[in-house]
Design a protein around this motif. Structure first.
Motif, PDB file in Angstrom:
ATOM      1  N   ASN A 168       0.789  -1.232   0.000  1.00  0.00           N
ATOM      2  CA  ASN A 168       0.000   0.000   0.000  1.00  0.00           C
ATOM      3  C   ASN A 168       0.823   1.285   0.000  1.00  0.00           C
ATOM      4  O   ASN A 168       0.389   2.304  -0.534  1.00  0.00           O
ATOM      5  CB  ASN A 168      -0.932   0.026   1.226  1.00  0.00           C
ATOM      6  CG  ASN A 168      -1.958  -1.081   1.185  1.00  0.00           C
ATOM      7  OD1 ASN A 168      -2.587  -1.317   0.157  1.00  0.00           O
ATOM      8  ND2 ASN A 168      -2.138  -1.768   2.305  1.00  0.00           N
ATOM      9  N   THR A 169       2.023   1.236   0.604  1.00  0.00           N
ATOM     10  CA  THR A 169       2.828   2.455   0.742  1.00  0.00           C
ATOM     11  C   THR A 169       4.268   2.215   0.301  1.00  0.00           C
ATOM     12  O   THR A 169       4.876   1.213   0.688  1.00  0.00           O
ATOM     13  CB  THR A 169       2.842   2.944   2.210  1.00  0.00           C
ATOM     14  OG1 THR A 169       1.494   3.176   2.640  1.00  0.00           O
ATOM     15  CG2 THR A 169       3.627   4.233   2.337  1.00  0.00           C
ATOM     16  N   LEU A 170       4.779   3.139  -0.503  1.00  0.00           N
ATOM     17  CA  LEU A 170       6.184   3.089  -0.911  1.00  0.00           C
ATOM     18  C   LEU A 170       6.905   4.253  -0.252  1.00  0.00           C
ATOM     19  O   LEU A 170       6.505   5.416  -0.416  1.00  0.00           O
ATOM     20  CB  LEU A 170       6.315   3.193  -2.435  1.00  0.00           C
ATOM     21  CG  LEU A 170       7.755   3.090  -2.971  1.00  0.00           C
ATOM     22  CD1 LEU A 170       8.244   1.653  -2.851  1.00  0.00           C
ATOM     23  CD2 LEU A 170       7.825   3.562  -4.418  1.00  0.00           C
ATOM     24  N   ASN A 171       7.955   3.956   0.489  1.00  0.00           N
ATOM     25  CA  ASN A 171       8.770   4.990   1.126  1.00  0.00           C
ATOM     26  C   ASN A 171      10.046   5.173   0.322  1.00  0.00           C
ATOM     27  O   ASN A 171      10.742   4.202   0.018  1.00  0.00           O
ATOM     28  CB  ASN A 171       9.122   4.584   2.559  1.00  0.00           C
ATOM     29  CG  ASN A 171       7.896   4.384   3.422  1.00  0.00           C
ATOM     30  OD1 ASN A 171       7.077   5.288   3.580  1.00  0.00           O
ATOM     31  ND2 ASN A 171       7.753   3.192   3.979  1.00  0.00           N
ATOM     32  N   VAL A 172      10.360   6.413  -0.015  1.00  0.00           N
ATOM     33  CA  VAL A 172      11.599   6.713  -0.725  1.00  0.00           C
ATOM     34  C   VAL A 172      12.487   7.534   0.205  1.00  0.00           C
ATOM     35  O   VAL A 172      12.120   8.635   0.626  1.00  0.00           O
ATOM     36  CB  VAL A 172      11.335   7.483  -2.030  1.00  0.00           C
ATOM     37  CG1 VAL A 172      12.651   7.759  -2.755  1.00  0.00           C
ATOM     38  CG2 VAL A 172      10.392   6.700  -2.934  1.00  0.00           C
ATOM     39  N   ALA A 199       5.209  15.746  -5.053  1.00  0.00           N
ATOM     40  CA  ALA A 199       6.260  16.672  -4.652  1.00  0.00           C
ATOM     41  C   ALA A 199       7.031  16.121  -3.460  1.00  0.00           C
ATOM     42  O   ALA A 199       6.484  15.423  -2.606  1.00  0.00           O
ATOM     43  CB  ALA A 199       5.659  18.024  -4.315  1.00  0.00           C
ATOM     44  N   ILE A 200       8.322  16.445  -3.415  1.00  0.00           N
ATOM     45  CA  ILE A 200       9.203  16.051  -2.310  1.00  0.00           C
ATOM     46  C   ILE A 200       9.439  17.260  -1.409  1.00  0.00           C
ATOM     47  O   ILE A 200       9.642  18.382  -1.891  1.00  0.00           O
ATOM     48  CB  ILE A 200      10.564  15.569  -2.850  1.00  0.00           C
ATOM     49  CG1 ILE A 200      10.399  14.330  -3.722  1.00  0.00           C
ATOM     50  CG2 ILE A 200      11.535  15.293  -1.704  1.00  0.00           C
ATOM     51  CD1 ILE A 200      11.665  13.953  -4.450  1.00  0.00           C
ATOM     52  N   ASN A 201       9.429  17.030  -0.118  1.00  0.00           N
ATOM     53  CA  ASN A 201       9.846  18.068   0.828  1.00  0.00           C
ATOM     54  C   ASN A 201      11.366  17.991   0.938  1.00  0.00           C
ATOM     55  O   ASN A 201      11.906  17.030   1.488  1.00  0.00           O
ATOM     56  CB  ASN A 201       9.189  17.853   2.191  1.00  0.00           C
ATOM     57  CG  ASN A 201       9.497  18.978   3.169  1.00  0.00           C
ATOM     58  OD1 ASN A 201      10.489  19.684   3.032  1.00  0.00           O
ATOM     59  ND2 ASN A 201       8.645  19.141   4.174  1.00  0.00           N
ATOM     60  N   ILE A 202      12.044  18.997   0.406  1.00  0.00           N
ATOM     61  CA  ILE A 202      13.504  18.976   0.351  1.00  0.00           C
ATOM     62  C   ILE A 202      14.138  18.854   1.732  1.00  0.00           C
ATOM     63  O   ILE A 202      15.235  18.313   1.897  1.00  0.00           O
ATOM     64  CB  ILE A 202      14.023  20.245  -0.369  1.00  0.00           C
ATOM     65  CG1 ILE A 202      13.578  20.228  -1.830  1.00  0.00           C
ATOM     66  CG2 ILE A 202      15.538  20.339  -0.301  1.00  0.00           C
ATOM     67  CD1 ILE A 202      14.112  19.062  -2.633  1.00  0.00           C
ATOM     68  N   ASN A 203      13.454  19.345   2.763  1.00  0.00           N
ATOM     69  CA  ASN A 203      14.008  19.329   4.111  1.00  0.00           C
ATOM     70  C   ASN A 203      13.844  17.979   4.803  1.00  0.00           C
ATOM     71  O   ASN A 203      14.383  17.767   5.897  1.00  0.00           O
ATOM     72  CB  ASN A 203      13.360  20.423   4.954  1.00  0.00           C
ATOM     73  CG  ASN A 203      13.690  21.807   4.433  1.00  0.00           C
ATOM     74  OD1 ASN A 203      14.840  22.077   4.100  1.00  0.00           O
ATOM     75  ND2 ASN A 203      12.688  22.669   4.356  1.00  0.00           N
ATOM     76  N   ASP A 204      13.075  17.087   4.193  1.00  0.00           N
ATOM     77  CA  ASP A 204      12.886  15.754   4.765  1.00  0.00           C
ATOM     78  C   ASP A 204      13.764  14.737   4.040  1.00  0.00           C
ATOM     79  O   ASP A 204      14.102  14.916   2.871  1.00  0.00           O
ATOM     80  CB  ASP A 204      11.429  15.309   4.654  1.00  0.00           C
ATOM     81  CG  ASP A 204      10.523  16.079   5.609  1.00  0.00           C
ATOM     82  OD1 ASP A 204      11.064  16.675   6.553  1.00  0.00           O
ATOM     83  OD2 ASP A 204       9.306  16.083   5.400  1.00  0.00           O
ATOM     84  N   ASN A 205      14.092  13.676   4.721  1.00  0.00           N
ATOM     85  CA  ASN A 205      14.882  12.614   4.108  1.00  0.00           C
ATOM     86  C   ASN A 205      14.027  11.407   3.744  1.00  0.00           C
ATOM     87  O   ASN A 205      14.545  10.353   3.399  1.00  0.00           O
ATOM     88  CB  ASN A 205      16.002  12.173   5.045  1.00  0.00           C
ATOM     89  CG  ASN A 205      17.012  13.274   5.293  1.00  0.00           C
ATOM     90  OD1 ASN A 205      17.076  13.815   6.385  1.00  0.00           O
ATOM     91  ND2 ASN A 205      17.777  13.605   4.274  1.00  0.00           N
ATOM     92  N   LEU A 206      12.713  11.603   3.836  1.00  0.00           N
ATOM     93  CA  LEU A 206      11.812  10.490   3.534  1.00  0.00           C
ATOM     94  C   LEU A 206      10.514  11.016   2.943  1.00  0.00           C
ATOM     95  O   LEU A 206       9.940  11.976   3.447  1.00  0.00           O
ATOM     96  CB  LEU A 206      11.514   9.693   4.809  1.00  0.00           C
ATOM     97  CG  LEU A 206      10.603   8.467   4.655  1.00  0.00           C
ATOM     98  CD1 LEU A 206      11.317   7.369   3.877  1.00  0.00           C
ATOM     99  CD2 LEU A 206      10.180   7.947   6.030  1.00  0.00           C
TER     100      LEU A 206
END
Length: 239
Positions: A168-172, A199-206
């Motif tokens: 159900n969920t893919l974590n990158v 969209a990616i949150n640039i400040n997050d690593n996941l």
């Protein structure tokens, strides 16, 4: 008369035995170019023009590579690493059936940055049952520098997806990407059709992506930063 008939029969059998069964319906330009921080893609659509159902493979030949450039290809549901030149799985096409999943990639950068230059790669598609039944295309990739483009590039180990396979969920997960202004994750099916663009949150690593609406199978995900596409990887959904 008998001699003429026999000769005509032999000629007919010869033509049908050694005729080419694959046709290239459409393709990218033979000459591709782009900035040296962006992968270039050569796309090909193939058609089985014979009256038989045939199984095809593809082989990659790096004819002339700029130092630091690398190439790889994806076909059907498989993407092969740079050190694999011969497909290990095959595509079966019935009479008149087409396949548009082939993409030949050229990566004009490495861990140290973008690299200007020209690389030439040849792809040969072949019928598993006939060594003479082949068709090929040569692509010329030219990478150039762009004034003002960022000097930070991602190595393929700077991001990865888990769990793989997932349901159900893919974590990158990412390494340090704070040097970029924006990012996105694009998920495509084996045919290259875009299914999810997040969209990616640039400040997050996941970044977590809901893939529950996708059916069981193999998919591709691409990380895009400041409009630049980095190496595409694959993941599976098991339900």
């Amino acid at each position: 008369m008998k001699y003429i008939f026999t000769s005509a029969l032999i000629l007919f059998l010869f033509i049908n035995t050694f005729s080419q069964s694959l046709s290239i319906v459409s393709q990218s330009s033979d000459s591709l170019s782009g900035d040296f921080y962006t992968e270039m893609e050569a796309k090909i659509t193939l058609e089985n023009t014979s009256s038989n159902t045939n199984t095809y493979g593809v082989e990659r030949f790096e004819l002339d590579m700029a130092t630091g450039h690398s190439s790889y290809f994806c076909w059907s549901i498989d993407c092969y690493p740079t050190n694999v030149s011969l497909s290990t799985s095959f595509v079966t096409l019935a009479q008149g059936e087409r396949d548009s999943t082939f993409i030949g990639y050229l990566t004009p950068y490495d861990g140290s940055g973008g690299i200007e230059g020209t690389s030439v790669v040849k792809y040969v598609f072949f019928n598993q049952n006939s060594s003479s039944d082949t068709i090929s295309r040569v692509f010329v990739y030219t990478a150039f520098s762009t004034v003002g483009i960022k000097t930070r590039v991602l190595d393929e180990n700077d991001f990865y997806a888990y769990p793989n396979p997932t349901v159900n969920t893919l974590n990158v997960a990412f390494g340090d990407i704070k040097g970029f202004n924006s990012g996105r994750i694009i998920i495509r099916n084996a045919l290259g059709s875009e299914l999810i663009n997040k969209a990616i949150n640039i400040n997050d690593n996941l970044t977590s992506i809901d893939v529950s609406s996708l059916e069981r199978g193999v998919y591709l995900y691409t990380v895009q930063l400041d409009g630049q596409k980095f190496q595409t990887k694959k993941f599976a959904i098991s339900k």
